[in-house]
Design an enzyme around this catalytic site. Structure first.
Site, short mmCIF file in Angstrom:
data_model
loop_
_atom_site.label_atom_id
_atom_site.label_comp_id
_atom_site.label_asym_id
_atom_site.label_seq_id
_atom_site.Cartn_x
_atom_site.Cartn_y
_atom_site.Cartn_z
N HIS A 307 0.85 -1.20 0.00
CA HIS A 307 0.00 0.00 0.00
C HIS A 307 0.88 1.24 0.00
O HIS A 307 1.94 1.24 0.60
CB HIS A 307 -0.90 0.02 1.25
CG HIS A 307 -2.07 0.94 1.12
ND1 HIS A 307 -1.98 2.28 1.38
CD2 HIS A 307 -3.33 0.70 0.70
CE1 HIS A 307 -3.15 2.84 1.16
NE2 HIS A 307 -4.00 1.92 0.75
N ASP A 364 -7.96 -5.13 -0.31
CA ASP A 364 -8.42 -5.99 -1.41
C ASP A 364 -8.07 -7.45 -1.24
O ASP A 364 -8.52 -8.30 -2.02
CB ASP A 364 -7.81 -5.48 -2.73
CG ASP A 364 -8.36 -4.10 -3.09
OD1 ASP A 364 -7.56 -3.19 -3.36
OD2 ASP A 364 -9.60 -3.93 -3.05
C1 SDX Z 1 -6.11 0.22 -3.04
O1 SDX Z 1 -4.32 4.66 -1.98
C2 SDX Z 1 -5.28 4.05 -1.42
O2 SDX Z 1 -5.71 4.41 -0.35
C3 SDX Z 1 -5.86 2.90 -2.21
C4 SDX Z 1 -6.88 2.04 -1.50
C5 SDX Z 1 -8.17 2.78 -1.22
O3 SDX Z 1 -8.88 2.42 -0.28
O4 SDX Z 1 -8.50 3.69 -2.02
O5 SDX Z 1 -6.35 1.57 -0.27
C6 SDX Z 1 -7.27 0.82 -2.34
O6 SDX Z 1 -5.85 0.59 -4.15
C7 SDX Z 1 -5.27 -0.80 -2.33
C8 SDX Z 1 -4.05 -1.29 -3.18
C9 SDX Z 1 -4.56 -2.38 -4.14
N1 SDX Z 1 -3.46 -2.75 -5.09
C10 SDX Z 1 -2.84 -3.93 -5.03
O7 SDX Z 1 -3.04 -4.76 -4.14
C11 SDX Z 1 -1.85 -4.19 -6.16
C12 SDX Z 1 -0.55 -4.77 -5.59
N2 SDX Z 1 0.13 -3.72 -4.80
C13 SDX Z 1 1.12 -2.94 -5.48
O8 SDX Z 1 1.04 -2.82 -6.85
C14 SDX Z 1 1.62 -1.75 -4.68
O9 SDX Z 1 1.87 -2.19 -3.41
C15 SDX Z 1 0.74 -0.49 -4.61
C16 SDX Z 1 0.34 -0.04 -5.97
C17 SDX Z 1 -0.47 -0.75 -3.79
C18 SDX Z 1 1.57 0.60 -3.95
O10 SDX Z 1 2.62 0.87 -4.79
P1 SDX Z 1 3.75 1.97 -4.43
O11 SDX Z 1 3.45 2.66 -3.15
O12 SDX Z 1 3.98 2.80 -5.65
O13 SDX Z 1 4.98 1.07 -4.12
P2 SDX Z 1 5.97 0.51 -5.22
O14 SDX Z 1 5.20 -0.04 -6.39
O15 SDX Z 1 6.99 1.56 -5.50
O16 SDX Z 1 6.64 -0.72 -4.44
C19 SDX Z 1 7.71 -0.52 -3.51
C20 SDX Z 1 8.50 -1.83 -3.53
C21 SDX Z 1 8.96 -2.22 -4.94
O17 SDX Z 1 10.09 -3.04 -4.82
P3 SDX Z 1 11.58 -2.35 -5.03
O18 SDX Z 1 11.56 -1.69 -6.39
O19 SDX Z 1 11.74 -1.35 -3.87
O20 SDX Z 1 12.54 -3.52 -4.95
O21 SDX Z 1 7.65 -2.90 -3.09
C22 SDX Z 1 7.47 -3.83 -4.17
C23 SDX Z 1 7.83 -3.10 -5.44
O22 SDX Z 1 8.27 -4.03 -6.42
N3 SDX Z 1 6.05 -4.20 -4.13
C24 SDX Z 1 5.60 -5.44 -4.35
C25 SDX Z 1 4.21 -5.35 -4.17
N4 SDX Z 1 3.86 -4.09 -3.88
C26 SDX Z 1 5.02 -3.39 -3.86
N5 SDX Z 1 6.23 -6.59 -4.65
C27 SDX Z 1 5.44 -7.68 -4.81
N6 SDX Z 1 4.09 -7.69 -4.66
C28 SDX Z 1 3.44 -6.54 -4.35
N7 SDX Z 1 2.13 -6.53 -4.19
#
Ligand code: SDX
Length: 428
Positions: A307, A364
């Site tokens: 998140h 989710d």
């Molecule tokens: C919602 O914003 C809100 O409030 C949203 C929400 C709401 O109520 O409105 O809470 C609802 O959208 C919840 C999120 C649902 N999405 C997912 O579950 C999709 C999977 N999650 C990710 O794609 C990610 O965690 C996000 C999009 C939720 C957040 O992304 P960020 O903050 O941009 O973080 P990032 O993508 O830069 O990740 C940081 C690191 C990275 O690794 P490094 O490059 O540092 O090595 O964490 C890793 C990412 O690769 N990472 C994951 C991961 N999420 C982040 N690795 C594996 N699996 C994951 N799910």
């Protein structure tokens, strides 16, 4: 603590005011930075940038705290109803019994949609994603209510438009589902409460009386409460920026539905179930998929994990996980993908990759398992998220409009070609 931040740039320094919120969040107000220094800030994805000051929802990502208008999500999920929380978010206070009755009555009187909406639904090809239908049909409400488009109308007219939108979104969502099944539409039954009425439009049939299961009504109230608002997330920010151009609320919410559709946002609840089904079909090896999620060369992500704000448990996920067990037990359902989800969570939360990145289950991760248990098909999950988030979008849109916020227009850093002369095609 200093109420100013100081920036040194070149041989000059600039003092910028620091704003401190109710929960001691501090922000540097850069409103005058460009005028004074020529500098702008750059924060791709707005990971560190506040877009507004809001009194609606508070999140503490480190502590895993979420509250609506000061009331904790735990207390609201346990004690309130979706309609009461909708009133709270939109009006700022918990309603009296009389206020809630009037709110419910005003909404229950507006659940019918124009019969021409059926022509919209008939026009879509089979297999159309319900979020596309919802997004377009909500925007089309502006055609049926042309007198409600001016957001600067009297508060009574804005309230009527808000109640109309809440009322009709449930009907549109249910009819979108009915259309996909080929079953006849069920009309609203205004004797029922909002959630029961939605369920009867979704699962009722004209051949028999539909009696909503109290377990399902309670579970759906809780899910909709948990999704009702989440401060400046992607879709809410979309609603606010579209509304900042003085676009009407139907257009603003329709844009929010579009933003929510993405699998990184609200579309994740559908993606989680598809992921769990994939893992189950592939033998249920959680470790294999944890390793895929950690592999930078593998595009696979553990959907429902991570998140932007929560660097601790998403409090909503904790509540939904408990509700999962309760609902499945009460309904006598044994869903093997729940076990896979719990296995994934256990393995991930002890793995350094997830621990270092503070990746926890988000709202989710478990929600789809409950939706599935109450009979909602996977491609309708994000529609359910939109139904829940609607009062939050409305409250944020209303706050932005009442605050007379300027049109949203971010700046940029240009990295394209410097000025160059046009070359006729004969000389290229
Ligand atoms: C919602 O914003 C809100 O409030 C949203 C929400 C709401 O109520 O409105 O809470 C609802 O959208 C919840 C999120 C649902 N999405 C997912 O579950 C999709 C999977 N999650 C990710 O794609 C990610 O965690 C996000 C999009 C939720 C957040 O992304 P960020 O903050 O941009 O973080 P990032 O993508 O830069 O990740 C940081 C690191 C990275 O690794 P490094 O490059 O540092 O090595 O964490 C890793 C990412 O690769 N990472 C994951 C991961 N999420 C982040 N690795 C594996 N699996 C994951 N799910």
């Amino acid at each position: 603590m200093s109420q100013f931040a100081e920036i040194q740039y070149g041989d000059k320094s600039y003092k910028l005011p620091v704003i401190v919120g109710t929960e001691n969040e501090a922000a540097i107000d850069i409103s005058k930075l460009r005028d004074e220094s020529g500098l702008i800030t750059l924060d791709i994805g707005y990971k560190n940038t506040g877009a507004t000051k809001s009194a609606i929802t508070f999140i503490d990502g480190d502590e895993g705290i979420l509250s609506y208008r000061g009331y904790s999500i735990e207390q609201l999920a346990e004690n309130s109803t979706f309609m009461e929380v909708s009133y709270l978010l939109i009006n700022g206070e918990l309603p009296t019994a009389a206020q809630l009755e009037s709110f419910n009555y005003s909404i229950s009187r507006r659940t019918l949609v124009h019969e021409n909406i059926k022509k919209f639904l008939d026009a879509y090809p089979g297999g159309t994603h319900p979020m596309g239908v919802l997004m377009c049909t909500v925007a089309s409400l502006s055609s049926f209510y042309p007198n409600s488009l001016n957001p600067n109308r009297s508060s009574e007219e804005v309230d009527r438009t808000i109640h109309r939108l809440i009322a009709k979104m449930g009907t549109i969502a249910a009819w979108t589902y009915k259309k996909s099944t080929g079953h006849p539409y069920m009309y609203p039954n205004n004797k029922l409460d909002y959630v029961s009425n939605f369920l009867q439009m979704m699962f009722g049939h004209r051949t028999e009386e539909y009696v909503p299961d109290p377990v399902v009504v309670d579970a759906l109230n809780k899910l909709l409460i948990l999704h009702a608002d989440h401060e400046q997330n992607c879709s809410t920010s979309t609603v606010r920026i579209v509304g900042s151009s003085h676009a009407n609320i139907y257009a603003s919410v329709s844009a929010g539905i579009g933003a929510l559709w993405g699998p990184l946002h609200g579309g994740a609840n559908q993606a989680v179930i598809e992921m769990l089904e994939q893992i189950k079909a592939d033998g249920g090896d959680a470790m294999k998929y944890i390793n895929k999620a950690k592999d930078k060369n593998d595009p696979f992500r553990l959907m429902g994990f991570g998140h932007r704000v929560y660097k601790n448990f998403d409090p909503r996920a904790k509540i939904i996980k408990v509700a999962c067990d309760q609902v499945l037990n009460k309904l006598g359902i044994n869903d093997p993908i729940l076990d896979i989800a719990k296995q994934l969570e256990t393995v991930a939360l002890s793995d350094p990759y997830f621990i270092e990145r503070k990746l926890y289950p988000n709202v989710d991760f478990y929600s789809g398992i409950i939706y599935r248990a109450i009979g909602i098909p996977t491609d309708m999950f994000t529609v359910m998220f939109a139904l829940g988030r609607l009062p939050g979008w409305i409250a944020q849109w209303k706050e932005m409009r009442e605050g007379n916020e300027p049109i949203g227009r971010p700046r940029q850093v240009y990295i394209g070609h410097p000025a160059r002369e046009y070359v006729p095609i004969t000389k290229r």
